[in-house]
Design an enzyme around this catalytic site. Structure first.
Site, PDB file in Angstrom:
ATOM      1  N   ASP A 194      -1.733   4.923  -5.876  1.00 24.67           N
ATOM      2  CA  ASP A 194      -2.007   4.125  -4.683  1.00 24.67           C
ATOM      3  C   ASP A 194      -2.135   2.647  -5.025  1.00 24.67           C
ATOM      4  O   ASP A 194      -3.112   2.229  -5.631  1.00 24.67           O
ATOM      5  CB  ASP A 194      -3.289   4.645  -4.029  1.00 24.67           C
ATOM      6  CG  ASP A 194      -3.654   3.885  -2.779  1.00 24.67           C
ATOM      7  OD1 ASP A 194      -2.798   3.131  -2.268  1.00 24.67           O
ATOM      8  OD2 ASP A 194      -4.789   4.039  -2.310  1.00 24.67           O
ATOM      9  N   ASP A 196       0.824  -1.210   0.000  1.00 28.82           N
ATOM     10  CA  ASP A 196       0.000   0.000   0.000  1.00 28.82           C
ATOM     11  C   ASP A 196       0.855   1.256   0.000  1.00 28.82           C
ATOM     12  O   ASP A 196       1.407   1.647   1.028  1.00 28.82           O
ATOM     13  CB  ASP A 196      -0.917  -0.004   1.220  1.00 28.82           C
ATOM     14  CG  ASP A 196      -1.919   1.139   1.194  1.00 28.82           C
ATOM     15  OD1 ASP A 196      -2.197   1.654   0.076  1.00 28.82           O
ATOM     16  OD2 ASP A 196      -2.424   1.512   2.253  1.00 28.82           O
TER      17      ASP A 196
END
Length: 439
Positions: A311, A122
């Site tokens: 992301d 992440d």
């Protein structure tokens, strides 16, 4: 994450949150008859939307100008992370994903028992955590948990706790210390979160926890990040990482991540061909400026630009509702029930993201989701009108980065992107490269 490192999240929300989104529209009980044709937003709503975009653009311009003139010194041009013989790297570490590419994870082993957990990579957050054995929520019962019974080397810090709110879902718990390993890498005495509260949003998600790769300044836990530990324990010599996010349907093998270096074979023209774009660090995320979106070669009306977060923890393109409507209006036959859109399964509309003068194409194979009607005519659109941040910002997930090789650098450095040599429309591996040279 079909739209992972490019889950385009152009967003607006009321509280500071992390960009990780363990969420996907539930279409299991959808009745197509309840859907309606899309219509342009009311003029007043459109004016408000455009005003917010203009203000965000002006703020980005002011801060970009300030960063280039601070201390009356010009900002140095970024240096490409060329590998040197003496550089230490982790070497390639295998990635896995679910069949629908909703998430990409590494297998991380914790503690003396080497208990294995699936942790999503992440770049939208900086903290690492796994569920605690003391957690009794359904979301914890559905995944592996960790506690003193799993490791004789696990230690708790004195009354140190954490609470993280993501774009969808939240976790909280205690900060602990233990060893962890992934691939050939082993780290000792690493601080991470042991979550005793995990919201139900995570229940159906195919990973157990999160491996945060974001800015240290974005850390809620306020402990050394995973990348900090790689540097301090001399596993790597450069704050660089490259991620290859595969598409499962291509059956081309799993992806990989490499810390401390990049795989030059994945870059057409080699590292010197990398292109750089200025970062906007207002949100302490990997955020760059999107110049426009093209639909079949025509502008979608994003000329004022948007901030987008790159992301790897986001599985959708999440953008403000009015922007989502702009993108879907040119797609004939689009239906909607609010924030979620449904498009013809055979649509061949081509989307391109423009950064500066460079354009990057997104194939329908990546934004057309699951079939939702009995006739196999209507499919879920993976571009969703849902706000995820207080600033008008987008977050790009796997859709964009399945096409490109990206290099991320905090100021005075920048995001880099270059086409992969394999990025044809039917098969395009995804690469992310993060180059941390300054904090």
């Amino acid at each position: 994450m079909r739209l992972l490192a490019s889950a385009l999240c152009l967003a607006a929300c009321l509280v500071p949150i992390k960009a990780f989104v363990p969420w996907r529209p539930d279409v299991s009980d959808l009745d197509p008859a309840t859907l309606h044709a899309i219509k342009p937003p009311p003029p007043a709503a459109l004016r408000r939307h455009n005003l917010q975009i203009s203000r965000a653009a002006a703020k980005f311009t002011r801060r970009a100008h300030a960063s280039t003139t601070s201390n009356s010194r010009p900002v140095a041009r970024p240096v490409a992370p060329l590998a040197r013989r003496e550089d230490k790297t982790s070497g390639p570490i295998g990635l896995s994903s679910d069949p629908n590419d909703i998430s990409y994870w590494v297998n991380v082993d914790f503690g003396s028992s080497q208990k294995s957990f699936r942790l999503v990579l992440d770049t939208g957050s900086a903290d690492t955590w796994v569920p605690s054995s003391e957690c009794i929520a359904q979301s914890c019962l559905a995944h592996r948990t960790y506690g003193p019974g799993d490791s004789s080397t696990l230690t708790f810090t004195d009354n140190k706790t954490f609470s993280i709110k993501y774009a969808s879902g939240n976790v909280e718990g205690s900060i602990v210390n233990d060893s962890l390993s992934l691939g050939p890498v082993t780290l000792e005495n690493v601080s991470f979160g042991l979550a005793t509260v995990v919201s139900d949003d995570f229940t159906a998600f195919p990973v157990d926890g999160i491996l945060g790769l974001g800015f240290p300044s974005a850390s809620v836990q306020k402990v050394p990040t995973f990348l900090d530990n790689l540097i301090s324990q001399q596993i790597i010599t450069k704050r660089v990482f490259g991620v290859h996010l595969h598409r499962s349907s291509d059956a081309a093998g799993n992806g990989s991540v490499i810390f401390g270096g990049i795989d030059s074979s994945r870059i057409e023209g080699g590292p010197t061909a990398l292109k750089y774009y200025s970062l906007n660090t207002t949100s302490h995320l990997w955020s760059i400026r999107l110049s426009d979106v093209l639909i079949d070669g025509k502008s979608a009306g994003f000329e004022e630009g948007r901030n987008v977060v790159i992301d790897t923890g986001t599985a959708l393109v999440l953008i403000p509702p009015d922007d989502a409507l702009k993108l879907h209006q040119p797609i004939s036959g689009t239906r909607s029930n609010g924030q979620t859109f449904y498009i013809p399964c055979n649509t061949n509309v081509r989307l391109k993201l423009r950064f500066g003068s460079d354009e990057y194409e997104i194939s329908p194979k990546d934004y057309v989701g699951d079939v939702v009607d009995a006739g196999n005519n209507l499919c879920l659109s993976l571009i969703v009108g849902r706000s995820v941040n207080r600033i008008w910002e987008g977050c790009t997930g796997s859709l964009f980065n399945q096409n490109e090789y990206d290099d991320f650098s905090p100021p005075p450095n920048c995001l880099n992107s270059i086409r992969s040599p394999h990025n044809n429309q039917d098969h395009h591996p995804q690469w992310l490269v993060a180059f941390f040279s300054a904090f």
